[in-house]
Design a protein around this motif. Structure first.
Motif, PDB file in Angstrom:
ATOM      1  N   PHE A  23      46.946  54.939   9.083  1.00  0.00           N
ATOM      2  CA  PHE A  23      47.025  53.859  10.072  1.00  0.00           C
ATOM      3  C   PHE A  23      48.042  52.782   9.670  1.00  0.00           C
ATOM      4  N   ILE A  24      48.160  52.526   8.373  1.00  0.00           N
ATOM      5  CA  ILE A  24      49.060  51.469   7.895  1.00  0.00           C
ATOM      6  C   ILE A  24      50.524  51.881   8.031  1.00  0.00           C
ATOM      7  N   ASP A  25      50.841  53.133   7.734  1.00  0.00           N
ATOM      8  CA  ASP A  25      52.238  53.582   7.829  1.00  0.00           C
ATOM      9  C   ASP A  25      52.795  53.436   9.247  1.00  0.00           C
ATOM     10  N   PRO A  26      52.104  53.918  10.294  1.00  0.00           N
ATOM     11  CA  PRO A  26      52.667  53.729  11.634  1.00  0.00           C
ATOM     12  C   PRO A  26      52.674  52.269  12.082  1.00  0.00           C
ATOM     13  N   LEU A  27      51.703  51.480  11.608  1.00  0.00           N
ATOM     14  CA  LEU A  27      51.737  50.043  11.903  1.00  0.00           C
ATOM     15  C   LEU A  27      52.991  49.425  11.306  1.00  0.00           C
ATOM     16  N   THR A  28      53.333  49.831  10.104  1.00  0.00           N
ATOM     17  CA  THR A  28      54.544  49.329   9.451  1.00  0.00           C
ATOM     18  C   THR A  28      55.785  49.718  10.244  1.00  0.00           C
ATOM     19  N   VAL A  29      55.815  50.945  10.749  1.00  0.00           N
ATOM     20  CA  VAL A  29      56.938  51.401  11.580  1.00  0.00           C
ATOM     21  C   VAL A  29      57.096  50.479  12.794  1.00  0.00           C
ATOM     22  N   LEU A  30      56.005  50.218  13.480  1.00  0.00           N
ATOM     23  CA  LEU A  30      56.059  49.339  14.657  1.00  0.00           C
ATOM     24  C   LEU A  30      56.550  47.945  14.282  1.00  0.00           C
ATOM     25  N   LEU A  31      56.033  47.414  13.198  1.00  0.00           N
ATOM     26  CA  LEU A  31      56.446  46.068  12.787  1.00  0.00           C
ATOM     27  C   LEU A  31      57.913  46.033  12.373  1.00  0.00           C
ATOM     28  N   LEU A  32      58.385  47.073  11.707  1.00  0.00           N
ATOM     29  CA  LEU A  32      59.803  47.110  11.319  1.00  0.00           C
ATOM     30  C   LEU A  32      60.706  46.980  12.540  1.00  0.00           C
ATOM     31  N   LEU A  33      60.269  47.531  13.658  1.00  0.00           N
ATOM     32  CA  LEU A  33      61.084  47.520  14.861  1.00  0.00           C
ATOM     33  C   LEU A  33      60.812  46.318  15.760  1.00  0.00           C
ATOM     34  N   LEU A  34      59.580  45.821  15.775  1.00  0.00           N
ATOM     35  CA  LEU A  34      59.218  44.751  16.698  1.00  0.00           C
ATOM     36  C   LEU A  34      59.132  43.368  16.054  1.00  0.00           C
ATOM     37  N   SER A  35      58.784  43.316  14.800  1.00  0.00           N
ATOM     38  CA  SER A  35      58.682  42.062  14.054  1.00  0.00           C
ATOM     39  C   SER A  35      59.261  42.315  12.664  1.00  0.00           C
ATOM     40  N   PRO A  36      60.588  42.327  12.568  1.00  0.00           N
ATOM     41  CA  PRO A  36      61.275  42.833  11.381  1.00  0.00           C
ATOM     42  C   PRO A  36      60.822  42.253  10.039  1.00  0.00           C
ATOM     43  N   ARG A  37      60.688  40.967   9.950  1.00  0.00           N
ATOM     44  CA  ARG A  37      60.329  40.403   8.642  1.00  0.00           C
ATOM     45  C   ARG A  37      58.909  40.764   8.230  1.00  0.00           C
ATOM     46  N   ALA A  38      57.979  40.755   9.166  1.00  0.00           N
ATOM     47  CA  ALA A  38      56.618  41.198   8.857  1.00  0.00           C
ATOM     48  C   ALA A  38      56.636  42.671   8.462  1.00  0.00           C
ATOM     49  N   GLY A  39      57.428  43.473   9.167  1.00  0.00           N
ATOM     50  CA  GLY A  39      57.555  44.889   8.846  1.00  0.00           C
ATOM     51  C   GLY A  39      58.142  45.125   7.467  1.00  0.00           C
ATOM     52  N   LEU A  40      59.136  44.326   7.107  1.00  0.00           N
ATOM     53  CA  LEU A  40      59.743  44.470   5.780  1.00  0.00           C
ATOM     54  C   LEU A  40      58.749  44.115   4.676  1.00  0.00           C
ATOM     55  N   ILE A  41      57.991  43.066   4.890  1.00  0.00           N
ATOM     56  CA  ILE A  41      56.977  42.681   3.898  1.00  0.00           C
ATOM     57  C   ILE A  41      55.958  43.797   3.732  1.00  0.00           C
ATOM     58  N   LEU A  42      55.464  44.314   4.845  1.00  0.00           N
ATOM     59  CA  LEU A  42      54.473  45.386   4.775  1.00  0.00           C
ATOM     60  C   LEU A  42      55.074  46.660   4.195  1.00  0.00           C
ATOM     61  N   CYS A  43      56.311  46.972   4.532  1.00  0.00           N
ATOM     62  CA  CYS A  43      56.978  48.155   3.995  1.00  0.00           C
ATOM     63  C   CYS A  43      57.063  48.097   2.473  1.00  0.00           C
ATOM     64  N   VAL A  44      57.497  46.960   1.946  1.00  0.00           N
ATOM     65  CA  VAL A  44      57.578  46.798   0.489  1.00  0.00           C
ATOM     66  C   VAL A  44      56.193  46.935  -0.127  1.00  0.00           C
ATOM     67  N   ALA A  45      55.200  46.304   0.474  1.00  0.00           N
ATOM     68  CA  ALA A  45      53.836  46.378  -0.055  1.00  0.00           C
ATOM     69  C   ALA A  45      53.308  47.811  -0.044  1.00  0.00           C
ATOM     70  N   VAL A  46      53.555  48.524   1.043  1.00  0.00           N
ATOM     71  CA  VAL A  46      53.045  49.895   1.164  1.00  0.00           C
ATOM     72  C   VAL A  46      53.677  50.803   0.122  1.00  0.00           C
ATOM     73  N   ILE A  47      54.999  50.821   0.023  1.00  0.00           N
ATOM     74  CA  ILE A  47      55.628  51.767  -0.893  1.00  0.00           C
ATOM     75  C   ILE A  47      55.387  51.368  -2.347  1.00  0.00           C
ATOM     76  N   PHE A  48      55.330  50.071  -2.629  1.00  0.00           N
ATOM     77  CA  PHE A  48      55.042  49.638  -4.001  1.00  0.00           C
ATOM     78  C   PHE A  48      53.633  50.057  -4.410  1.00  0.00           C
ATOM     79  N   THR A  49      52.637  49.750  -3.570  1.00  0.00           N
ATOM     80  CA  THR A  49      51.258  50.112  -3.923  1.00  0.00           C
ATOM     81  C   THR A  49      51.079  51.620  -3.961  1.00  0.00           C
TER      82      THR A  49
END
Length: 134
Positions: free
Chosen positions: A57-83
């Motif tokens: 659920f988190i990965d596709p949410l991150t995809v949506l945020l990367l495209l619709l709310s870029p900075r929130a998406g970038l923060i979540l993307c870094v958090a997801v791949i780091f963790t």
């Protein structure tokens, strides 16, 4: 023109991140379709089970945020791949893992680490996509 290039680079980087996360989503979806959402991943610790299942659920949410709310998406993307890499590194110390998936996660983490600053600079608070006229 410089701002347009920055926005364009950010969009393309975020698109690459999103495509990689779509691949990860596909992997998690296959597991869920085969084993169900309550699978114990072969006896993995409960927190590992929760974490891996939550990525469906988190990965596709991150995809949506990367495209619709870029900075929130970038923060979540870094958090997801780091963790994900930290967790899977710990897991690999105790259990066998698929080396191809693990190495691809490390490669994605390195790519994000080396490019996220560029993606951040060109990301507006709203979706930053290149315009056809640029």
């Amino acid at each position: 023109m410089r701002i347009a290039n920055s926005v364009r680079r950010s969009f393309y980087l975020r698109l690459i991140y999103a495509l990689c996360l779509c691949g990860a989503t596909w992997t998690h979806l296959q597991v869920a379709l085969i084993h169900g959402l309550g699978w114990d991943y072969g006896g993995a610790a409960p927190l590992t089970q929760i974490y891996w299942t939550s990525l469906l659920f988190i990965d596709p949410l991150t995809v949506l945020l990367l495209l619709l709310s870029p900075r929130a998406g970038l923060i979540l993307c870094v958090a997801v791949i780091f963790t994900d890499v930290v967790h899977n590194s710990w897991f690999a110390l105790h259990y066998p893992i698929r080396l191809d998936l693990y190495v691809s996660q490390i490669a994605f983490l390195l790519f994000v680490a080396f490019t996220v600053r560029t993606a951040w600079r060109g990301a507006a608070s709203r979706a930053a996509a290149p315009r056809a006229a640029d």
